[in-house]
Design a protein around this motif. Structure first.
Motif, mmCIF file in Angstrom:
data_model
loop_
_atom_site.group_PDB
_atom_site.id
_atom_site.type_symbol
_atom_site.label_atom_id
_atom_site.label_comp_id
_atom_site.label_asym_id
_atom_site.label_seq_id
_atom_site.Cartn_x
_atom_site.Cartn_y
_atom_site.Cartn_z
ATOM 1 N N GLY A 127 -9.096 -0.211 -5.291
ATOM 2 C CA GLY A 127 -8.159 -0.831 -4.474
ATOM 3 C C GLY A 127 -7.239 0.284 -4.790
ATOM 4 O O GLY A 127 -7.518 1.468 -6.134
ATOM 5 N N SER A 128 -5.557 0.828 -4.207
ATOM 6 C CA SER A 128 -4.946 1.623 -4.530
ATOM 7 C C SER A 128 -4.248 1.583 -5.847
ATOM 8 O O SER A 128 -4.165 2.338 -6.198
ATOM 9 C CB SER A 128 -3.543 1.926 -3.925
ATOM 10 N N GLU A 136 0.919 -1.347 -0.006
ATOM 11 C CA GLU A 136 0.285 -0.478 0.112
ATOM 12 C C GLU A 136 0.863 1.333 -0.183
ATOM 13 O O GLU A 136 0.533 2.305 -0.762
ATOM 14 C CB GLU A 136 -0.998 0.153 0.976
ATOM 15 N N GLY A 166 -10.889 2.408 -1.282
ATOM 16 C CA GLY A 166 -10.877 1.697 -0.489
ATOM 17 C C GLY A 166 -11.636 0.544 0.050
ATOM 18 O O GLY A 166 -11.695 -0.125 0.354
ATOM 19 N N PRO A 202 -6.222 0.992 2.404
ATOM 20 C CA PRO A 202 -6.775 1.690 1.358
ATOM 21 C C PRO A 202 -7.636 2.308 1.821
ATOM 22 O O PRO A 202 -7.938 2.695 2.628
ATOM 23 C CB PRO A 202 -7.041 0.060 1.596
#
Length: 313
Positions: A146-147, A96, A142, A258
């Protein structure tokens, strides 16, 4: 002498923490005021006045973060770090961090700035379509986004000149996405860039940016950013502790989650939420659960963190 030095450091850190807390509270209040005014359809002149005050408040918050980092990180007592994050979650949190940090380091580069300056949209307010896109990203990141997906989308749109890039690293990805939800951010981007570049703290910004860049390189050298990557516990713990210590001192531990939000209890953020207490430097995790997973042993951290306002001229 050691006791006196420790007391002085504690007092200094508390003062800087209180200052940063006040700056963050001010930004939060102004953002709420701004949202209320926009929803109420208040006169544009009034909303732009609030926008100006908010921009100044965000700048003051940034300066407070940098001051706290530069004053306290080099003197960090590593014995105060207490983590009980399973090894598999350390890996996920490192990824992350890497996704966000590597993107931000690229996004504040000359290359990213050049894409925006060459765009037909440069110097203009963002369209309603772009603002709605970024509102959606902010709401879904999040949970369902997703990142990696968010970063790919942002990088693509910066490259094609649709989005202005972020101005700093230390403000983080969530702050940048939030900036994109305001149409005037695109129009005032160059003015803000010049203000930051000429700021007296620019050298500190660059030094901190170099530190976080070194950490990103270390993660990559150990292959901890790759999908399915595995490594020995000591290596993972060593790198994770560095990241954790730095982000804790910068009040940026949300980067490990996230959506930059530890409170997301559904979707992608659900498994991370269990370790939200790490933001408060408390013991966390349930030793009864994940019995087959190793937990961290605090090893050797170093201070390194960030911000930058990279010179693009």
């Amino acid at each position: 002498k050691d006791a006196l030095a420790e007391l002085q450091l504690s007092i200094q850190e508390e003062r800087l923490s209180q200052t940063l807390s006040l700056k963050e509270e001010k930004v939060s209040v102004l953002e709420n005021v701004q949202s209320v005014l926009e929803e109420a359809g208040v006169n544009v002149t009034v909303t732009k006045s609030v926008d100006g005050i908010l921009r100044k408040a965000k700048q003051e918050r940034l300066e407070a973060k940098v001051e706290k980092a530069s004053q306290t990180l080099p003197k960090l007592d590593t014995g105060t770090v207490h983590n009980k994050v399973p090894l598999s979650m350390q890996m996920k949190m490192l990824k992350e961090f890497h996704i966000k940090a590597s993107f931000l380091l690229w996004a504040v580069s000359r290359k990213a700035a050049a894409h925006w300056k060459a765009s037909e949209l440069f110097g203009k307010e963002s369209t309603d379509e772009i603002v709605e896109e970024c509102d959606n990203i902010e709401n879904e990141w999040g949970d369902t986004y997703g990142s990696d997906m968010v970063v790919n989308w942002l990088q693509g749109n910066i490259t094609y000149g649709r989005y202005p890039p972020p101005l700093t690293v230390v403000d983080g990805l969530a702050s940048y996405v939030n900036d994109l939800t305001y149409s005037e951010y695109a129009k005032t981007w160059l003015h803000k860039k010049k203000e930051l570049r000429s700021h007296r703290k620019n050298v500190e910004f660059l030094n901190l940016r170099n530190e976080i860049s070194s950490l990103v390189k270390e993660i990559e050298a150990n292959g901890l950013h790759k999908h399915g990557a595995m490594d020995t516990a000591p290596v993972v713990q060593y790198v994770f502790t560095k990241v954790y210590v730095t982000l804790r001192k910068l009040d940026c531990l949300e980067w490990l989650f996230p959506g930059d939000d530890e409170d997301i209890e559904d979707g992608i953020g659900k498994e991370f939420h269990r370790y939200a207490e790490i933001l408060f430097d408390e013991d966390l995790g349930d030793e009864d659960e994940d019995e087959d997973e190793e937990e961290t042993v605090n090893t050797d951290p170093q201070w390194l963190a960030d911000d930058m306002v990279k010179r693009d001229e």
